[in-house]
Design a protein around this motif. Sequence first.
Motif, PDB file in Angstrom:
ATOM      1  N   UNK A  59     -13.389   7.267  -4.233  1.00  0.00           N
ATOM      2  CA  UNK A  59     -13.827   5.065  -4.656  1.00  0.00           C
ATOM      3  C   UNK A  59     -12.901   4.776  -5.358  1.00  0.00           C
ATOM      4  N   UNK A  60     -11.785   5.556  -6.162  1.00  0.00           N
ATOM      5  CA  UNK A  60     -10.868   5.198  -6.424  1.00  0.00           C
ATOM      6  C   UNK A  60      -9.645   3.996  -5.772  1.00  0.00           C
ATOM      7  N   UNK A  61      -9.464   5.282  -4.984  1.00  0.00           N
ATOM      8  CA  UNK A  61      -8.151   4.623  -3.370  1.00  0.00           C
ATOM      9  C   UNK A  61      -9.098   3.588  -2.693  1.00  0.00           C
ATOM     10  N   UNK A  62      -9.965   3.827  -2.440  1.00  0.00           N
ATOM     11  CA  UNK A  62     -10.686   2.874  -1.426  1.00  0.00           C
ATOM     12  C   UNK A  62     -10.982   1.149  -2.348  1.00  0.00           C
ATOM     13  N   UNK A  63     -11.686   1.373  -3.557  1.00  0.00           N
ATOM     14  CA  UNK A  63     -11.068  -0.204  -4.330  1.00  0.00           C
ATOM     15  C   UNK A  63      -9.621  -0.510  -4.262  1.00  0.00           C
ATOM     16  N   UNK A  64      -8.393   0.418  -4.190  1.00  0.00           N
ATOM     17  CA  UNK A  64      -7.019  -0.137  -3.924  1.00  0.00           C
ATOM     18  C   UNK A  64      -6.964  -1.300  -3.041  1.00  0.00           C
ATOM     19  N   UNK A  65      -7.338  -0.733  -2.068  1.00  0.00           N
ATOM     20  CA  UNK A  65      -7.110  -0.425  -0.832  1.00  0.00           C
ATOM     21  C   UNK A  65      -7.894  -1.984  -0.303  1.00  0.00           C
ATOM     22  N   UNK A  66      -9.229  -2.147  -0.824  1.00  0.00           N
ATOM     23  CA  UNK A  66     -10.225  -3.263  -0.976  1.00  0.00           C
ATOM     24  C   UNK A  66      -9.128  -4.207  -1.748  1.00  0.00           C
ATOM     25  N   UNK A  67      -7.750  -4.326  -2.876  1.00  0.00           N
ATOM     26  CA  UNK A  67      -7.121  -5.133  -3.423  1.00  0.00           C
ATOM     27  C   UNK A  67      -6.542  -5.748  -2.266  1.00  0.00           C
ATOM     28  N   UNK A  68      -5.245  -5.058  -1.728  1.00  0.00           N
ATOM     29  CA  UNK A  68      -5.237  -5.763  -0.838  1.00  0.00           C
ATOM     30  C   UNK A  68      -5.945  -7.014   0.377  1.00  0.00           C
ATOM     31  N   UNK A  69      -7.403  -5.736   0.602  1.00  0.00           N
ATOM     32  CA  UNK A  69      -8.128  -7.274   1.698  1.00  0.00           C
ATOM     33  C   UNK A  69      -8.560  -8.636   0.802  1.00  0.00           C
ATOM     34  N   UNK A  70      -8.645  -7.994  -0.209  1.00  0.00           N
ATOM     35  CA  UNK A  70      -9.486  -9.057  -1.403  1.00  0.00           C
ATOM     36  C   UNK A  70      -8.325  -9.944  -1.084  1.00  0.00           C
ATOM     37  N   UNK A  71      -6.959 -10.201  -1.539  1.00  0.00           N
ATOM     38  CA  UNK A  71      -5.602 -10.570  -1.343  1.00  0.00           C
ATOM     39  C   UNK A  71      -5.458 -11.323   0.345  1.00  0.00           C
ATOM     40  N   UNK A  72      -5.477 -10.307   0.857  1.00  0.00           N
ATOM     41  CA  UNK A  72      -5.477 -11.114   2.040  1.00  0.00           C
ATOM     42  C   UNK A  72      -6.736 -12.140   2.471  1.00  0.00           C
ATOM     43  N   UNK A  73      -8.134 -11.516   2.469  1.00  0.00           N
ATOM     44  CA  UNK A  73      -8.790 -12.599   2.130  1.00  0.00           C
ATOM     45  C   UNK A  73      -7.597 -14.016   1.626  1.00  0.00           C
ATOM     46  N   UNK A  74      -8.403 -13.749   0.411  1.00  0.00           N
ATOM     47  CA  UNK A  74      -7.602 -15.416  -0.102  1.00  0.00           C
ATOM     48  C   UNK A  74      -6.370 -16.139   0.449  1.00  0.00           C
TER      49      UNK A  74
ATOM     50  N   UNK B 132      -5.197  -0.662 -12.546  1.00  0.00           N
ATOM     51  CA  UNK B 132      -5.449  -2.171 -12.061  1.00  0.00           C
ATOM     52  C   UNK B 132      -3.824  -2.516 -12.534  1.00  0.00           C
ATOM     53  N   UNK B 133      -2.837  -2.041 -13.230  1.00  0.00           N
ATOM     54  CA  UNK B 133      -1.469  -3.078 -11.909  1.00  0.00           C
ATOM     55  C   UNK B 133      -1.338  -2.672 -10.556  1.00  0.00           C
ATOM     56  N   UNK B 134      -1.933  -1.192 -10.479  1.00  0.00           N
ATOM     57  CA  UNK B 134      -1.374  -1.261  -8.748  1.00  0.00           C
ATOM     58  C   UNK B 134      -3.036  -1.954  -8.128  1.00  0.00           C
ATOM     59  N   UNK B 135      -3.733  -2.050  -8.439  1.00  0.00           N
ATOM     60  CA  UNK B 135      -4.517  -3.000  -7.789  1.00  0.00           C
ATOM     61  C   UNK B 135      -3.647  -4.669  -7.604  1.00  0.00           C
ATOM     62  N   UNK B 136      -3.767  -5.078  -8.732  1.00  0.00           N
ATOM     63  CA  UNK B 136      -2.871  -6.847  -8.611  1.00  0.00           C
ATOM     64  C   UNK B 136      -2.065  -6.570  -8.230  1.00  0.00           C
ATOM     65  N   UNK B 137      -0.806  -5.742  -8.410  1.00  0.00           N
ATOM     66  CA  UNK B 137       0.214  -5.410  -7.278  1.00  0.00           C
ATOM     67  C   UNK B 137      -0.544  -5.894  -5.194  1.00  0.00           C
ATOM     68  N   UNK B 138      -1.705  -5.010  -5.890  1.00  0.00           N
ATOM     69  CA  UNK B 138      -1.873  -4.618  -4.081  1.00  0.00           C
ATOM     70  C   UNK B 138      -2.519  -6.692  -3.879  1.00  0.00           C
ATOM     71  N   UNK B 139      -3.121  -6.902  -4.228  1.00  0.00           N
ATOM     72  CA  UNK B 139      -3.225  -8.350  -3.873  1.00  0.00           C
ATOM     73  C   UNK B 139      -2.266  -9.138  -3.343  1.00  0.00           C
ATOM     74  N   UNK B 140      -1.665  -8.845  -3.967  1.00  0.00           N
ATOM     75  CA  UNK B 140      -0.094 -10.033  -3.812  1.00  0.00           C
ATOM     76  C   UNK B 140       0.043  -8.858  -2.730  1.00  0.00           C
ATOM     77  N   UNK B 141       0.482  -8.036  -1.866  1.00  0.00           N
ATOM     78  CA  UNK B 141       1.034  -7.417  -0.947  1.00  0.00           C
ATOM     79  C   UNK B 141      -0.258  -7.976   0.168  1.00  0.00           C
ATOM     80  N   UNK B 142      -1.292  -8.459  -0.091  1.00  0.00           N
ATOM     81  CA  UNK B 142      -2.305  -8.720   1.222  1.00  0.00           C
ATOM     82  C   UNK B 142      -2.496 -10.285   0.759  1.00  0.00           C
ATOM     83  N   UNK B 143      -1.663 -10.635   0.135  1.00  0.00           N
ATOM     84  CA  UNK B 143      -1.353 -11.973   0.341  1.00  0.00           C
ATOM     85  C   UNK B 143      -0.166 -12.265   1.184  1.00  0.00           C
TER      86      UNK B 143
END
Length: 526
Positions: free
Chosen positions: A258-273, A312-323
Amino acid sequence: MSEAAAPRGPLATPLFRALWIATIVSNIGTWMNDVGSSWLMTSLSPSPLWVAMVQAATTLPMFVFALPAGALADVIDRRKLLIASQMLILAGAASLAAITWSGLITPPLLLALTAVMGLGAALGAPAFQAIVPELVGKPSLADAIALNSLGVNIARAMGPALGGVIVALSGPAAVYALNAVSILAVLGVLFAWRRQALVSTLPAEHFFGALRAGYRYARHAPALQLVLVRSVAFFLFSSALWALLPLVGRQMLGLDAAGYGVLLGSMGAGAVAGAVALARVRKHVSANRLSVIASLLFAVATLSLGRAGNAWVAGGIMVVAGVSWITMLSGLNVAAQMAVPAWIKARALAVYLLVFQGAMTAGSILWGIFASRTDIPTTLTTAAVALGVATLAAFRFRLPAANAVDLTPSGHWAEPVVTGEHPADRGPVMILIEYRVDPARTVEFVRELHGFKPVRQRDGALRWNVFEDAETPGLIIESFVVASWLEHLRQHERVTHEDRLAQESLRRFHTGDRPPVVRHLIAPNL
């Protein structure tokens, strides 16, 4: 009102809207499937190479089959090809669900069935991209491509998180089964679509001839080659983050499914933004500058991920990666679409996908081997530095602005005159064009005429030359050879408004009272 003339944007077109929604549903299932496969492989084998091979099994079929699929999409009914490709993915997902549920899954079998689904995706990808202009028309094309990217990343934001939760609660077999069900949404829209056949007075190209035409066009189309170079420069190194992310989640951050899914989803959220913001940002920032910013941001995200201390830090990084990922991917997709005319679009986009997925496949294997011999932080750091250096390619190979050229058919060539029996598919055919030029401007004219050589070659010319008459100064003859009379008639259909402007520039040198004389020489039957 026709679908292509919808005035309120792509989503005002009912068919595009239905297919867009159905594709989001299917892509959510695909991302859930990917999370299940990546996480399952970490359970079956902790080796970085085996885990990276999941990504390679997904992308390798695209590398191998994209060009044949593009040729098929330009030769046969694209709707039927899309239905067949979705049925193949459905069969792969259902088989994977059944085998995993029965407890018979092994690493090689997981890779094999992942490759089957990758084959289905490869067969459908060029056709999916090529039908977009059919659904919305050129004025809405850039917005439609952006919406498709947005849809993919909405799925990327939702699918991994849902997949992670479902894997944690019910196991990977459940997400495979749900992926199979999600494909039915796309199949429903495709079965309901009553596609109008494209009108042409000429018979369809043969498959192998279409393959050769696709290769020839890519070889002689600088605008497309530019996109391909930029794709390799980005995807070969950005693949490291994708390939090693499951190990970052499990081994470095200690996450569950589940945590890995949220991590990958953070990238998707950044990509949507990023996709939402792109429409506004494109009005103020050039496509090439955006690509530089995106590439550097992704390099920073890759570097930072190898040093992330907690989730938490990794999730923030993945948002930037998604954008940055969606910005780069959208820019390359738009440039590839705009670089080619309709008659070759599926094959040209297949070449782009081939390079894209080939770079991702090679990169995944490369970085998996590298991580096996070093460690994950060192691998991500190396890939990030290499990506930063590769970004320098943007200053030599600049992405063009959207709608920079008009590649719609112009139909300005006069029909060739044939006396006697129609030549049908006889060949080869030599075309001679006689220009009368001021002898003082011969060198200038010939230099400009050479600039037209790639146009002749990408549209079907096997050989091209220019000659000057030894007896009459200023009489310049352009010659080119095509395989058959039918292929030359196809050249008449393929000539674009951009080609017309180039020819008008050449005509400025012509001093004759009449237009340049055109002669057609056909090899005789023996």
